[in-house]
Design an enzyme around this catalytic site. Structure first.
Site, PDB file in Angstrom:
ATOM      1  CB  CYS A  84      -0.896   0.001   1.232  1.00 45.41           C
ATOM      2  SG  CYS A  84      -1.837   1.533   1.369  1.00 45.41           S
ATOM      3  CD  GLU A 126       1.390  -1.045   8.477  1.00 51.25           C
ATOM      4  OE1 GLU A 126       1.702   0.121   8.781  1.00 51.25           O
ATOM      5  OE2 GLU A 126       0.208  -1.445   8.437  1.00 51.25           O
ATOM      6  CB  SER A 131      -8.251  -8.051   9.593  1.00 47.64           C
ATOM      7  OG  SER A 131      -8.567  -6.688   9.395  1.00 47.64           O
ATOM      8  CG  ASN A 164      -8.696  -2.711   9.133  1.00 45.40           C
ATOM      9  OD1 ASN A 164      -9.903  -2.538   8.978  1.00 45.40           O
ATOM     10  ND2 ASN A 164      -7.986  -3.503   8.337  1.00 45.40           N
TER      11      ASN A 164
END
EC number: 1.17.7.4
Length: 322
Positions: free
Chosen positions: A107, A137, A233, A235
């Site tokens: 991203c 990440e 996930s 988020n």
């Protein structure tokens, strides 16, 4: 308090949070795998899950994508996609050594944080990266200056973390954190290190912020908030926490509508619904159908922002975005 409970006669309803679901970075990454499969034919290899969603990964596997943990599991020379969460320079080096044809679906908002790490470390800063150790990440971001980055997992860790030298200090963050918890972590870091610098702009991305803001709006009105999203996930899991911290009486996360325990709807008039940034809208539609069958036929959209950001496709796929 206008909250309505059992026997109030108030019609059952759903509050549907917007924005929800796919963000620009996820959309771009998923399209990248689809385009690579069209252009090169299967198999196409993907390092890690392209996005953290069980359904998306499963459907791409059916089409010929092969998901692996490390690049050394990929045959030399094969078409390889880096996931939306980004990679460290060490991974890029390994991929080059194997002669892999790399399509980088990181991203752009993660790449922005990578650039901040590079810039601050070159300028002699020590970096406190707020995020979850072990998340892909965070591994990718910290890998850009491994000896100059320390990970701060929580506000409590901010109180105790050992920082080698503090004359030039900056904090950065993972893109998918709880906005409020991150502010608390920063507040505590600043108590200990008053001269710590802020990032040049928000590292928590627009989509994370928008989805949390939308949930904050529906949470106090909801007897139950259902977040569609996968367990890994970041988020999506944060959305459950944000719902509970902002007045939802209960909140759950599920991947598929058929995982909903009907007992959770007992004495529930208002169901709030949202979905994480890697969740296709079809999964939300399935949930709304299940809720409608349970009597929640009235759906009200609660919109707190409009999203129209679109990213161009990764290099090597650009001319064919449809």
């Amino acid at each position: 308090m206008h909250h309505t409970g059992l026997g109030s006669g108030v019609a059952k309803r759903v509050l549907l949070a917007s924005p929800r679901g796919y963000c620009a970075g996820v959309d771009r990454a998923v399209i990248a795998v689809e385009k690579a499969l069209e252009r090169h034919g299967p198999p196409v290899y993907v390092r890690k899950q392209i996005v953290h969603n069980v359904h998306v990964v499963g459907s791409l596997e059916k089409r010929g994508a092969i998901f692996v943990d490390q690049v050394d599991q990929i045959p030399p020379g094969a078409v390889t996609i880096f996931s939306a969460h980004g990679v460290s320079p060490a991974v890029v080096h390994s991929a080059n050594e194997r002669g892999l044809q790399v399509i980088d679906a990181t991203c752009p908002l993660v790449t922005k944080v990578h650039r901040e790490v590079i810039r601050f470390s070159k300028a002699g800063y020590f970096i406190l990266l707020i995020g979850h150790s072990g998340h892909e990440e965070v591994e990718g971001t910290s890998g850009h200056a491994p000896d100059r980055v320390l990970i701060v997992n929580s506000p409590d860790e901010a109180d105790t973390i050992d920082v080698p030298h503090t004359d030039k200090l900056v904090w950065l963050s993972q893109t998918t954190l709880s906005v409020d918890e991150t502010l608390e972590t920063v507040k505590r870091l600043r108590l200990r290190f008053p001269h710590i610098q802020d990032p040049p702009s928000d590292d928590i991305c627009y989509a994370t912020q928008n989805r949390q803001a939308a949930v904050k709006k529906i949470a106090p009105l909801s007897d139950l908030v259902i977040v569609v999203g996968s367990a890994n996930s970041s988020n999506s899991v944060r959305l459950v926490e944000v719902a509970l911290e902002n007045g939802a009486k209960a909140a759950v996360r599920l991947d598929y509508a058929d995982e909903l325990d009907p007992a959770l709807l007992d004495k529930v008039d208002v169901v709030g619904v949202t979905s994480g940034a890697s969740v296709p809208e079809i999964l939300v539609r399935d949930l709304l159908e299940v809720l409608a069958r349970a009597g929640y036929t009235k759906v009200e959209s609660v919109q707190t922002a409009v999203e129209d950001l679109v990213f161009s496709l990764p290099k090597g796929l650009r001319e064919s975005r449809k």
